[in-house]
Design a protein around this motif. Structure first.
Motif, PDB file in Angstrom:
ATOM      1  N   ASP A   1     -13.240  -6.437 -10.851  1.00 32.50           N
ATOM      2  CA  ASP A   1     -12.706  -5.351 -10.431  1.00 32.50           C
ATOM      3  C   ASP A   1     -11.587  -5.628  -9.354  1.00 32.50           C
ATOM      4  O   ASP A   1     -11.382  -5.162  -8.348  1.00 32.50           O
ATOM      5  CB  ASP A   1     -13.687  -4.544  -9.548  1.00 32.50           C
ATOM      6  CG  ASP A   1     -14.756  -4.328 -10.177  1.00 32.50           C
ATOM      7  OD1 ASP A   1     -14.877  -3.805 -11.419  1.00 32.50           O
ATOM      8  OD2 ASP A   1     -15.965  -4.631  -9.815  1.00 32.50           O
TER       9      ASP A   1
ATOM     10  N   ASN B   1      -4.188  -1.986   1.146  1.00 31.67           N
ATOM     11  CA  ASN B   1      -3.905  -0.441   1.678  1.00 31.67           C
ATOM     12  C   ASN B   1      -4.465  -0.400   2.972  1.00 31.67           C
ATOM     13  O   ASN B   1      -3.764  -0.071   4.008  1.00 31.67           O
ATOM     14  CB  ASN B   1      -4.771   0.690   0.648  1.00 31.67           C
ATOM     15  CG  ASN B   1      -4.335   1.114  -0.598  1.00 31.67           C
ATOM     16  OD1 ASN B   1      -2.842   0.725  -0.747  1.00 31.67           O
ATOM     17  ND2 ASN B   1      -4.926   1.684  -1.342  1.00 31.67           N
ATOM     18  N   ARG B   2      -5.530  -1.302   3.124  1.00 35.68           N
ATOM     19  CA  ARG B   2      -6.146  -1.428   4.622  1.00 35.68           C
ATOM     20  C   ARG B   2      -5.167  -2.215   5.615  1.00 35.68           C
ATOM     21  O   ARG B   2      -4.921  -1.680   6.717  1.00 35.68           O
ATOM     22  CB  ARG B   2      -7.492  -2.075   4.351  1.00 35.68           C
ATOM     23  CG  ARG B   2      -8.011  -2.438   5.653  1.00 35.68           C
ATOM     24  CD  ARG B   2      -8.639  -1.086   6.417  1.00 35.68           C
ATOM     25  NE  ARG B   2      -9.029  -1.725   7.784  1.00 35.68           N
ATOM     26  CZ  ARG B   2      -8.771  -0.863   8.943  1.00 35.68           C
ATOM     27  NH1 ARG B   2      -7.931   0.499   8.857  1.00 35.68           N
ATOM     28  NH2 ARG B   2      -9.422  -1.046   9.865  1.00 35.68           N
TER      29      ARG B   2
ATOM     30  N   GLN C   1     -20.650 -17.647  -4.589  1.00 34.81           N
ATOM     31  CA  GLN C   1     -19.718 -18.364  -4.024  1.00 34.81           C
ATOM     32  C   GLN C   1     -19.276 -19.713  -4.304  1.00 34.81           C
ATOM     33  O   GLN C   1     -18.580 -20.248  -3.973  1.00 34.81           O
ATOM     34  CB  GLN C   1     -20.504 -18.359  -2.317  1.00 34.81           C
ATOM     35  CG  GLN C   1     -21.528 -19.257  -2.361  1.00 34.81           C
ATOM     36  CD  GLN C   1     -22.368 -18.973  -1.049  1.00 34.81           C
ATOM     37  OE1 GLN C   1     -23.373 -18.257  -0.773  1.00 34.81           O
ATOM     38  NE2 GLN C   1     -21.716 -19.755  -0.007  1.00 34.81           N
TER      39      GLN C   1
ATOM     40  N   GLU D   1     -19.889 -14.792   2.304  1.00 28.88           N
ATOM     41  CA  GLU D   1     -20.660 -13.515   2.506  1.00 28.88           C
ATOM     42  C   GLU D   1     -21.056 -12.769   0.949  1.00 28.88           C
ATOM     43  O   GLU D   1     -21.482 -12.005   0.843  1.00 28.88           O
ATOM     44  CB  GLU D   1     -20.002 -12.343   3.269  1.00 28.88           C
ATOM     45  CG  GLU D   1     -19.522 -12.965   4.506  1.00 28.88           C
ATOM     46  CD  GLU D   1     -20.402 -11.946   5.529  1.00 28.88           C
ATOM     47  OE1 GLU D   1     -20.780 -10.995   5.132  1.00 28.88           O
ATOM     48  OE2 GLU D   1     -19.995 -12.340   6.899  1.00 28.88           O
ATOM     49  N   GLU D   2     -20.749 -13.878   0.143  1.00 38.40           N
ATOM     50  CA  GLU D   2     -20.724 -13.458  -1.160  1.00 38.40           C
ATOM     51  C   GLU D   2     -21.690 -14.094  -2.157  1.00 38.40           C
ATOM     52  O   GLU D   2     -22.217 -15.212  -1.767  1.00 38.40           O
ATOM     53  CB  GLU D   2     -19.526 -13.062  -2.045  1.00 38.40           C
ATOM     54  CG  GLU D   2     -18.736 -12.060  -1.883  1.00 38.40           C
ATOM     55  CD  GLU D   2     -17.552 -12.161  -2.212  1.00 38.40           C
ATOM     56  OE1 GLU D   2     -17.249 -12.730  -3.285  1.00 38.40           O
ATOM     57  OE2 GLU D   2     -16.510 -11.323  -1.860  1.00 38.40           O
ATOM     58  N   GLU D   3     -22.193 -13.274  -3.081  1.00 37.06           N
ATOM     59  CA  GLU D   3     -23.453 -13.888  -3.866  1.00 37.06           C
ATOM     60  C   GLU D   3     -22.797 -15.196  -4.624  1.00 37.06           C
ATOM     61  O   GLU D   3     -23.238 -16.403  -4.842  1.00 37.06           O
ATOM     62  CB  GLU D   3     -24.211 -13.183  -4.766  1.00 37.06           C
ATOM     63  CG  GLU D   3     -24.817 -11.944  -4.194  1.00 37.06           C
ATOM     64  CD  GLU D   3     -24.359 -10.701  -4.281  1.00 37.06           C
ATOM     65  OE1 GLU D   3     -24.897  -9.650  -3.948  1.00 37.06           O
ATOM     66  OE2 GLU D   3     -22.912 -10.585  -3.936  1.00 37.06           O
TER      67      GLU D   3
ATOM     68  N   GLU E   1      -8.642  -3.565  -8.283  1.00 35.73           N
ATOM     69  CA  GLU E   1      -9.243  -2.417  -7.067  1.00 35.73           C
ATOM     70  C   GLU E   1      -9.488  -2.839  -5.915  1.00 35.73           C
ATOM     71  O   GLU E   1      -8.918  -2.155  -4.723  1.00 35.73           O
ATOM     72  CB  GLU E   1     -10.340  -1.790  -7.612  1.00 35.73           C
ATOM     73  CG  GLU E   1     -10.676  -0.360  -7.176  1.00 35.73           C
ATOM     74  CD  GLU E   1     -11.725   0.191  -7.670  1.00 35.73           C
ATOM     75  OE1 GLU E   1     -12.163  -0.258  -8.906  1.00 35.73           O
ATOM     76  OE2 GLU E   1     -12.331   1.422  -7.119  1.00 35.73           O
ATOM     77  N   ILE E   2     -10.075  -4.100  -5.813  1.00 39.33           N
ATOM     78  CA  ILE E   2     -10.408  -4.645  -4.634  1.00 39.33           C
ATOM     79  C   ILE E   2      -8.931  -4.922  -3.737  1.00 39.33           C
ATOM     80  O   ILE E   2      -8.805  -4.658  -2.420  1.00 39.33           O
ATOM     81  CB  ILE E   2     -11.169  -6.017  -4.721  1.00 39.33           C
ATOM     82  CG1 ILE E   2     -12.672  -5.479  -5.345  1.00 39.33           C
ATOM     83  CG2 ILE E   2     -11.654  -6.525  -3.343  1.00 39.33           C
ATOM     84  CD1 ILE E   2     -13.510  -6.775  -5.795  1.00 39.33           C
TER      85      ILE E   2
ATOM     86  N   GLY F   1       0.782  -1.236  -0.141  1.00 39.13           N
ATOM     87  CA  GLY F   1       0.116   0.000  -0.092  1.00 39.13           C
ATOM     88  C   GLY F   1       0.801   1.492   0.000  1.00 39.13           C
ATOM     89  O   GLY F   1       0.566   2.189   0.621  1.00 39.13           O
TER      90      GLY F   1
ATOM     91  N   ASP G   1      -7.237  -1.885  -2.711  1.00 39.44           N
ATOM     92  CA  ASP G   1      -8.144  -1.604  -1.234  1.00 39.44           C
ATOM     93  C   ASP G   1      -7.590  -2.467   0.110  1.00 39.44           C
ATOM     94  O   ASP G   1      -7.298  -1.880   0.840  1.00 39.44           O
ATOM     95  CB  ASP G   1      -9.571  -1.460  -1.464  1.00 39.44           C
ATOM     96  CG  ASP G   1     -10.122  -0.632  -2.430  1.00 39.44           C
ATOM     97  OD1 ASP G   1      -9.152   0.246  -2.632  1.00 39.44           O
ATOM     98  OD2 ASP G   1     -11.219  -0.665  -2.732  1.00 39.44           O
ATOM     99  N   ILE G   2      -7.902  -3.648  -0.091  1.00 34.53           N
ATOM    100  CA  ILE G   2      -7.273  -4.666   1.030  1.00 34.53           C
ATOM    101  C   ILE G   2      -6.122  -4.214   1.235  1.00 34.53           C
ATOM    102  O   ILE G   2      -5.612  -4.512   2.488  1.00 34.53           O
ATOM    103  CB  ILE G   2      -7.741  -5.998   0.686  1.00 34.53           C
ATOM    104  CG1 ILE G   2      -9.114  -6.234   0.243  1.00 34.53           C
ATOM    105  CG2 ILE G   2      -6.964  -6.781   1.544  1.00 34.53           C
ATOM    106  CD1 ILE G   2      -9.426  -7.587   0.106  1.00 34.53           C
TER     107      ILE G   2
ATOM    108  N   PHE H   1     -10.537 -13.358  -5.787  1.00 33.30           N
ATOM    109  CA  PHE H   1     -11.064 -12.120  -6.630  1.00 33.30           C
ATOM    110  C   PHE H   1     -10.607 -12.160  -8.011  1.00 33.30           C
ATOM    111  O   PHE H   1     -11.160 -11.283  -8.769  1.00 33.30           O
ATOM    112  CB  PHE H   1     -10.758 -10.851  -5.882  1.00 33.30           C
ATOM    113  CG  PHE H   1     -11.460 -10.504  -4.561  1.00 33.30           C
ATOM    114  CD1 PHE H   1     -12.702 -10.678  -4.702  1.00 33.30           C
ATOM    115  CD2 PHE H   1     -10.741 -10.513  -3.490  1.00 33.30           C
ATOM    116  CE1 PHE H   1     -13.449 -10.367  -3.475  1.00 33.30           C
ATOM    117  CE2 PHE H   1     -11.224 -10.264  -2.138  1.00 33.30           C
ATOM    118  CZ  PHE H   1     -12.771 -10.133  -2.075  1.00 33.30           C
TER     119      PHE H   1
ATOM    120  N   PHE I   1     -15.350 -14.406   3.037  1.00 31.75           N
ATOM    121  CA  PHE I   1     -15.616 -13.672   1.935  1.00 31.75           C
ATOM    122  C   PHE I   1     -16.650 -14.781   1.076  1.00 31.75           C
ATOM    123  O   PHE I   1     -17.709 -14.166   0.650  1.00 31.75           O
ATOM    124  CB  PHE I   1     -14.378 -13.636   0.851  1.00 31.75           C
ATOM    125  CG  PHE I   1     -13.299 -12.957   1.462  1.00 31.75           C
ATOM    126  CD1 PHE I   1     -13.384 -12.290   2.483  1.00 31.75           C
ATOM    127  CD2 PHE I   1     -12.052 -12.591   0.717  1.00 31.75           C
ATOM    128  CE1 PHE I   1     -12.489 -11.296   3.292  1.00 31.75           C
ATOM    129  CE2 PHE I   1     -11.041 -11.931   1.258  1.00 31.75           C
ATOM    130  CZ  PHE I   1     -11.188 -11.057   2.516  1.00 31.75           C
TER     131      PHE I   1
END
Lengths: 512, 121
Positions: A40, A50-51, A93, A89-91, A43-44, A10, A47-48, A35, A86
């Motif tokens: 995306d 960076n977090r 899956q 929690e995801e559609e 990007e995802i 990050g 983001d992760i 992913f 993940f």
């Protein structure tokens, strides 16, 4: 004490312990893999990452730490959640599950179980068999011709050592995910090296890698020079051969083995078969010496294909030529020799001008036809030794020379034709028997193991004087085996009831 | 297992709505969203939020601005677009309906347990 690494995550620099880094890498790879099908994903994942970097920054701030440890990574990843979380929690899956279980094995050297450098153990992991079988095979190849030694060294240099935990796991084909990691912590990679030998080779390897690197590079440079010279001489040789296509050289041994119509292909095949390994050796040495990769994978693949093609061409033609040696044929003729009590066997170096001579020496054949020339060569170079003479006892008083002509060919007829093509004879002049220095062919043809075997049958009591030069053509009795007068050019032999003997020995034998 | 599954479905259904709600209060940073979701016990792990945010953004409901941070890299601050606000209003409406439905169902169930005859009306 632990080794630490600097990573950029990050856009911030983080000090991290090595084992923690491995777990983090695996985690991020899992996330990326998860992913991967998402449009995306970049990007995802960014983001992760960076977090995670932010969480690390918090850890540094809150705990007054300098380095990220395993525990930190674990707390961060548990906060971020595993791929399984993940999924639930995801559609979408259902799409990831199956693909993740099979981990591709990678070839590494297993120094933990090494006898020498872990090549065999690594191969065993890769092929999923017990290492003892690989070792057995290796020992066999060493015993059978020793090719295994070279192969071992090459593999030693080529295959990387499994150093990190994830490499060791990839070597064993364990899943490089968090679960696999947990497993590998429960069942650590024990160093089961087989004692002193492996340690010694380990040291040797380190030496070669470290201080020995210079020596290694010098050797590599020498190899480069040798290989370049080899390649140049190979090219010169090929060009020369091509240039001499129609001249007499191709009718000399060993080129005379190859049929004229195959000559071009065989030359090409030989060039590829011999040249490409030389080139590969050169490139490899360049790589070792300058630690750079001179060619890319595609090019080396193309080289490999060319080599296989060359090998194929060569093997095909070699097989074809071999088939012309399949059948053998021979015919004999006997000539009665006028009886004398003493014979002198000599080699006549003079011979008649042949058509080949006139082309070879660029002499107008019309002018010199029928004249004799003297060969200055000790032995004509066209073929391997192919003339032999033996002297045996005659059953009666007659003196007989049997001449045996043999050759090989694709069929019996071919072989016989080749045998009939042989020109070799002797001339009797009173007690003088004169032989040609080498057999010749009536018409130009390939070398097909043409041979002439003369057997001279003489009655008991006959003396045979063999010239020094001639004794090379004799079976079993040599010039040096028999006493002879100092400076004398010939040895004297006597036919006895037990066969031919050196005259001195035969006489002294009867005296006793 | 059955209960767990239903719970997950329920959470998943309202997570999007909650995220939109949180963002609607003003420009907000992802980890603050996470903090709020965590205090509301809606989110177990953070990793789930990022794909969701990206999806909402790509559907035009959200947009973000890069804002320089004092400690570390620039951060993404999310805001609702007008389309997002519209959708949020629809979701608000649906949520009210749902909660009324649940309330009604609960009341009916309560009354049923005290007075079963009412059900026949």
């Amino acid at each position: 004490m632990k080794k630490t690494l600097n990573i950029n995550i990050g856009n911030s620099i983080v000090h991290i312990e090595e084992d923690a880094y491995e777990i983090l890498t695996v985690y991020l790879n899992e996330v990326k893999f998860h992913f991967a099908k998402n449009a995306d994903n970049f990007e995802i994942v960014t983001d992760i990452e960076n977090r995670i970097a932010e969480m690390f920054a918090d850890i540094f701030l809150v705990n007054q730490k300098q380095v990220i440890s395993i525990e930190d990574v674990q707390s961060v990843t548990s906060q971020m959640g595993s791929v399984k979380d993940f999924q639930s929690e995801e559609e979408e899956q259902e799409d990831v599950t199956g693909a993740h279980t099979s981990q591709v094995k990678k070839l590494y050297r297993d120094t933990d179980q090494a006898v020498i450098a872990g090549v065999c153990a690594g191969l065993a992991h890769y092929m999923d068999i017990e290492d003892r079988w690989v070792r057995l095979a290796a020992i066999l190849t060493v015993l059978l011709g020793g090719s295994g030694v070279l192969a071992y060294i090459v593999l030693w240099v080529m295959i990387p050592k499994a150093e990190t935990r994830s490499e060791k796991m990839a070597m064993r084909g364990e899943e490089a995910n968090l679960k696999g990691f947990a497993n590998s912590y429960l069942h650590p990679f024990v160093n089961q090296s087989r004692g002193v030998l492996a340690e010694a080779f380990e040291l040797l390897g380190r030496f070669v890698n470290g201080t020995g690197k210079i020596i290694f590079k010098v050797i590599a440079l020498l190899i480069i020079i040798t290989a370049v010279l080899g390649l140049i001489s190979l090219i010169i040789a090929i060009v020369t051969l091509m240039g001499m296509w129609d001249t007499d050289l191709v009718h000399n041994f060993p080129f005379s083995i190859v049929n004229d119509e195959y000559f071009g292909m065989v030359t090409l095949g030989a060039l590829l078969t011999a040249g490409i390994p030389l080139l590969a050796l050169l490139l490899f040495a360049v790589r070792v010496a300058f630690t750079s990769r001179p060619i890319n994978r595609t090019f080396s693949f193309v080289l490999l294909i060319f080599w296989i093609t060359g090998l194929g061409i060569t093997i095909y033609h070699v097989a074809k030529i071999f088939s012309e040696f399949k059948e053998s044929a021979e015919f004999s003729q006997s000539t009665e020799v006028k009886p004398y009590s003493t014979y002198n066997l000599i080699i006549d170096r003079t011979r008649f001008f042949s058509k080949e001579d006139s082309t070879m020496y660029n002499i107008d054949p019309g002018k010199y036809m029928g004249r004799k020339i003297l060969t200055d060569r000790e032995d004509t170079f066209d073929m391997p030794r192919n003339v032999s003479l033996s002297i045996v006892k005659s059953d009666n008083e007659r003196v007989i020379m049997s001449q045996n002509y043999s050759s090989r060919g694709k069929t019996f007829e071919d072989a016989l034709r080749n045998a009939q093509n042989i020109q070799y004879s002797f001339v009797q002049q009173d007690s003088l028997l004169t032989f040609n220095p080498a057999l010749q062919l009536k018409r130009v043809s390939n070398w097909r193991d043409q041979e002439v075997e003369f057997v001279l049958r003489v009655p008991v009591g006959t003396v045979v004087k063999i010239s020094k030069e001639f004794s090379r053509y004799l079976n079993a009795y040599g010039y040096w085996d028999c006493d002879h007068e100092e400076g004398s050019d010939f040895t004297e032999w006597l036919m006895t009831n037990d066969g031919i003997k050196c005259r001195h020995e035969a006489i002294s034998g009867t005296d006793k | 297992m059955m209960a767990e599954n239903t719970q997950t479905q329920m959470r998943k259904g309202i997570l999007e709505y909650c995220v939109l709600l949180i963002i609607s209060k003003g420009e907000i940073y992802a980890s603050d969203i996470i903090a709020e979701l965590k205090s509301a016990k809606l989110l177990v792990v953070e990793g789930t939020l990022y794909p969701l945010l990206t999806r909402l953004k790509n559907n035009g409901l959200l947009s973000y601005n890069w804002v320089e941070s004092t400690s570390g890299p620039p951060r993404k601050y999310y805001v609702l677009t007008t389309e997002g606000t519209g959708i949020l209003n629809q979701l608000d409406y649906t949520w009210n309906e749902l909660s009324e439905a649940i309330q009604t169902a609960k009341n009916v169930a309560d009354k049923q347990s005290t007075n079963p005859i009412n059900l026949k009306k």
